[in-house]
Write a protein that holds these residues in place. Structure first.
Motif, PDB file in Angstrom:
ATOM      1  N   HIS A 152       0.849  -1.200   0.000  1.00  0.00           N
ATOM      2  CA  HIS A 152       0.000   0.000   0.000  1.00  0.00           C
ATOM      3  C   HIS A 152       0.883   1.250   0.000  1.00  0.00           C
ATOM      4  CE1 HIS A 152      -3.381  -2.483   1.736  1.00  0.00           C
ATOM      5  NE2 HIS A 152      -4.089  -1.658   0.982  1.00  0.00           N
ATOM      6  N   LEU A 153       1.870   1.267   0.892  1.00  0.00           N
ATOM      7  CA  LEU A 153       2.729   2.445   1.033  1.00  0.00           C
ATOM      8  C   LEU A 153       3.554   2.700  -0.216  1.00  0.00           C
ATOM      9  CD1 LEU A 153       3.959   1.831   4.689  1.00  0.00           C
ATOM     10  CD2 LEU A 153       2.142   3.382   3.922  1.00  0.00           C
ATOM     11  N   ALA A 154       4.142   1.656  -0.776  1.00  0.00           N
ATOM     12  CA  ALA A 154       4.965   1.812  -1.980  1.00  0.00           C
ATOM     13  C   ALA A 154       4.137   2.285  -3.167  1.00  0.00           C
ATOM     14  CB  ALA A 154       5.671   0.500  -2.302  1.00  0.00           C
ATOM     15  N   VAL A 155       2.940   1.715  -3.334  1.00  0.00           N
ATOM     16  CA  VAL A 155       2.077   2.091  -4.460  1.00  0.00           C
ATOM     17  C   VAL A 155       1.565   3.517  -4.281  1.00  0.00           C
ATOM     18  CG1 VAL A 155      -0.120   1.592  -5.620  1.00  0.00           C
ATOM     19  CG2 VAL A 155       1.433  -0.267  -5.003  1.00  0.00           C
ATOM     20  N   GLU A 156       1.146   3.849  -3.077  1.00  0.00           N
ATOM     21  CA  GLU A 156       0.625   5.190  -2.821  1.00  0.00           C
ATOM     22  C   GLU A 156       1.661   6.267  -3.123  1.00  0.00           C
ATOM     23  OE1 GLU A 156      -1.864   7.411   0.716  1.00  0.00           O
ATOM     24  OE2 GLU A 156      -0.540   5.750   1.244  1.00  0.00           O
ATOM     25  N   GLN A 157       2.930   5.976  -2.854  1.00  0.00           N
ATOM     26  CA  GLN A 157       4.005   6.937  -3.103  1.00  0.00           C
ATOM     27  C   GLN A 157       4.655   6.741  -4.483  1.00  0.00           C
ATOM     28  OE1 GLN A 157       4.629   9.485  -0.996  1.00  0.00           O
ATOM     29  NE2 GLN A 157       2.843   8.699   0.088  1.00  0.00           N
ATOM     30  N   ASN A 158       4.143   5.790  -5.262  1.00  0.00           N
ATOM     31  CA  ASN A 158       4.618   5.486  -6.605  1.00  0.00           C
ATOM     32  C   ASN A 158       6.103   5.089  -6.648  1.00  0.00           C
ATOM     33  OD1 ASN A 158       3.878   5.071  -9.292  1.00  0.00           O
ATOM     34  ND2 ASN A 158       4.790   7.013  -9.909  1.00  0.00           N
ATOM     35  N   HIS A 159       6.524   4.243  -5.718  1.00  0.00           N
ATOM     36  CA  HIS A 159       7.891   3.722  -5.688  1.00  0.00           C
ATOM     37  C   HIS A 159       7.908   2.370  -6.403  1.00  0.00           C
ATOM     38  CE1 HIS A 159       9.146   7.005  -3.246  1.00  0.00           C
ATOM     39  NE2 HIS A 159       8.382   6.646  -2.219  1.00  0.00           N
ATOM     40  N   VAL A 160       8.133   2.424  -7.698  1.00  0.00           N
ATOM     41  CA  VAL A 160       8.020   1.256  -8.565  1.00  0.00           C
ATOM     42  C   VAL A 160       9.030   0.172  -8.191  1.00  0.00           C
ATOM     43  CG1 VAL A 160       8.178   0.479 -10.964  1.00  0.00           C
ATOM     44  CG2 VAL A 160       7.073   2.647 -10.432  1.00  0.00           C
ATOM     45  N   LYS A 161      10.281   0.544  -7.890  1.00  0.00           N
ATOM     46  CA  LYS A 161      11.296  -0.463  -7.570  1.00  0.00           C
ATOM     47  C   LYS A 161      10.967  -1.213  -6.287  1.00  0.00           C
ATOM     48  CE  LYS A 161      15.139   1.727  -9.945  1.00  0.00           C
ATOM     49  NZ  LYS A 161      16.475   2.321  -9.794  1.00  0.00           N
ATOM     50  N   VAL A 162      10.480  -0.498  -5.296  1.00  0.00           N
ATOM     51  CA  VAL A 162      10.105  -1.155  -4.031  1.00  0.00           C
ATOM     52  C   VAL A 162       8.902  -2.069  -4.261  1.00  0.00           C
ATOM     53  CG1 VAL A 162       9.264  -0.791  -1.685  1.00  0.00           C
ATOM     54  CG2 VAL A 162      11.065   0.680  -2.594  1.00  0.00           C
ATOM     55  N   ALA A 163       7.930  -1.592  -5.020  1.00  0.00           N
ATOM     56  CA  ALA A 163       6.751  -2.412  -5.312  1.00  0.00           C
ATOM     57  C   ALA A 163       7.142  -3.675  -6.077  1.00  0.00           C
ATOM     58  CB  ALA A 163       5.726  -1.603  -6.107  1.00  0.00           C
ATOM     59  N   ALA A 164       8.069  -3.548  -7.010  1.00  0.00           N
ATOM     60  CA  ALA A 164       8.528  -4.715  -7.770  1.00  0.00           C
ATOM     61  C   ALA A 164       9.205  -5.725  -6.848  1.00  0.00           C
ATOM     62  CB  ALA A 164       9.483  -4.278  -8.878  1.00  0.00           C
ATOM     63  N   LEU A 165      10.013  -5.240  -5.935  1.00  0.00           N
ATOM     64  CA  LEU A 165      10.682  -6.118  -4.970  1.00  0.00           C
ATOM     65  C   LEU A 165       9.653  -6.836  -4.091  1.00  0.00           C
ATOM     66  CD1 LEU A 165      13.357  -7.032  -3.570  1.00  0.00           C
ATOM     67  CD2 LEU A 165      13.071  -5.062  -2.087  1.00  0.00           C
ATOM     68  N   LEU A 166       8.679  -6.092  -3.605  1.00  0.00           N
ATOM     69  CA  LEU A 166       7.647  -6.688  -2.756  1.00  0.00           C
ATOM     70  C   LEU A 166       6.822  -7.725  -3.523  1.00  0.00           C
ATOM     71  CD1 LEU A 166       6.465  -3.501  -0.861  1.00  0.00           C
ATOM     72  CD2 LEU A 166       7.608  -5.484   0.147  1.00  0.00           C
ATOM     73  N   MET A 167       6.463  -7.415  -4.747  1.00  0.00           N
ATOM     74  CA  MET A 167       5.666  -8.347  -5.546  1.00  0.00           C
ATOM     75  C   MET A 167       6.455  -9.609  -5.873  1.00  0.00           C
ATOM     76  SD  MET A 167       2.586  -7.363  -5.890  1.00  0.00           S
ATOM     77  CE  MET A 167       2.044  -8.414  -7.221  1.00  0.00           C
ATOM     78  N   ARG A 168       7.761  -9.467  -6.058  1.00  0.00           N
ATOM     79  CA  ARG A 168       8.593 -10.624  -6.364  1.00  0.00           C
ATOM     80  C   ARG A 168       8.662 -11.581  -5.178  1.00  0.00           C
ATOM     81  NH1 ARG A 168      13.611  -8.450  -7.044  1.00  0.00           N
ATOM     82  NH2 ARG A 168      12.670  -7.201  -8.655  1.00  0.00           N
ATOM     83  N   HIS A 169       8.726 -11.026  -3.968  1.00  0.00           N
ATOM     84  CA  HIS A 169       8.952 -11.857  -2.791  1.00  0.00           C
ATOM     85  C   HIS A 169       7.695 -12.156  -1.979  1.00  0.00           C
ATOM     86  CE1 HIS A 169      13.217 -11.931  -3.374  1.00  0.00           C
ATOM     87  NE2 HIS A 169      13.207 -10.630  -3.553  1.00  0.00           N
ATOM     88  N   CYS A 170       6.660 -11.347  -2.127  1.00  0.00           N
ATOM     89  CA  CYS A 170       5.451 -11.569  -1.332  1.00  0.00           C
ATOM     90  C   CYS A 170       4.215 -11.075  -2.106  1.00  0.00           C
ATOM     91  CB  CYS A 170       5.585 -10.852   0.002  1.00  0.00           C
ATOM     92  SG  CYS A 170       4.361 -11.362   1.198  1.00  0.00           S
TER      93      CYS A 170
END
Length: 120
Positions: A72-90
């Motif tokens: 939620h936090l990564a998407v809300e702030q539009n941090h694509v690299k963090v969101a990609a990391l989170l989606m890859r692992h969880c």
């Protein structure tokens, strides 16, 4: 209760739950909110060392007040690299709902972020 990485608190207590720290943001929450992907990588390695194969469970934490998960936090702030990391692992984080019953998809603001979330 101090703001500690969930997994590190869990490693000390022997539990992957770490509910004793649920009312504060962890270092993982700050990394997701501010887009600090390098720090996120470091914490991931630390969690892997502390928790072994259960380290991804530490990513499934929610903030206490708004009940946002890390995605939620990564998407809300539009941090694509963090969101990609989170989606890859969880990838289960995509199903998480916050206090207003919103999923991370409800906070999309860019086509790049949509690509990351919809690839799974």
């Amino acid at each position: 209760v101090r703001a500690t990485p969930w997994g590190l608190a869990a490693a000390r207590t022997g539990s992957a739950d770490a509910t004793d720290a649920k009312d504060k943001w962890s270092l993982l929450h700050y990394c997701a909110f501010y887009g600090h992907v390098e720090n996120f990588w470091f914490l991931r390695k630390l969690l892997q060392t502390a928790l072994g194969s259960r380290w991804a469970e530490a990513l499934e934490t929610q903030s206490f007040f708004f009940q946002n998960n890390l995605l939620h936090l990564a998407v809300e702030q539009n941090h694509v690299k963090v969101a990609a990391l989170l989606m890859r692992h969880c990838p289960r984080l995509l199903l998480g709902r916050n206090r207003w019953r919103c999923t991370p998809m409800d906070y999309l603001s860019s086509p790049e972020m949509a690509d990351i979330l919809l690839k799974r």
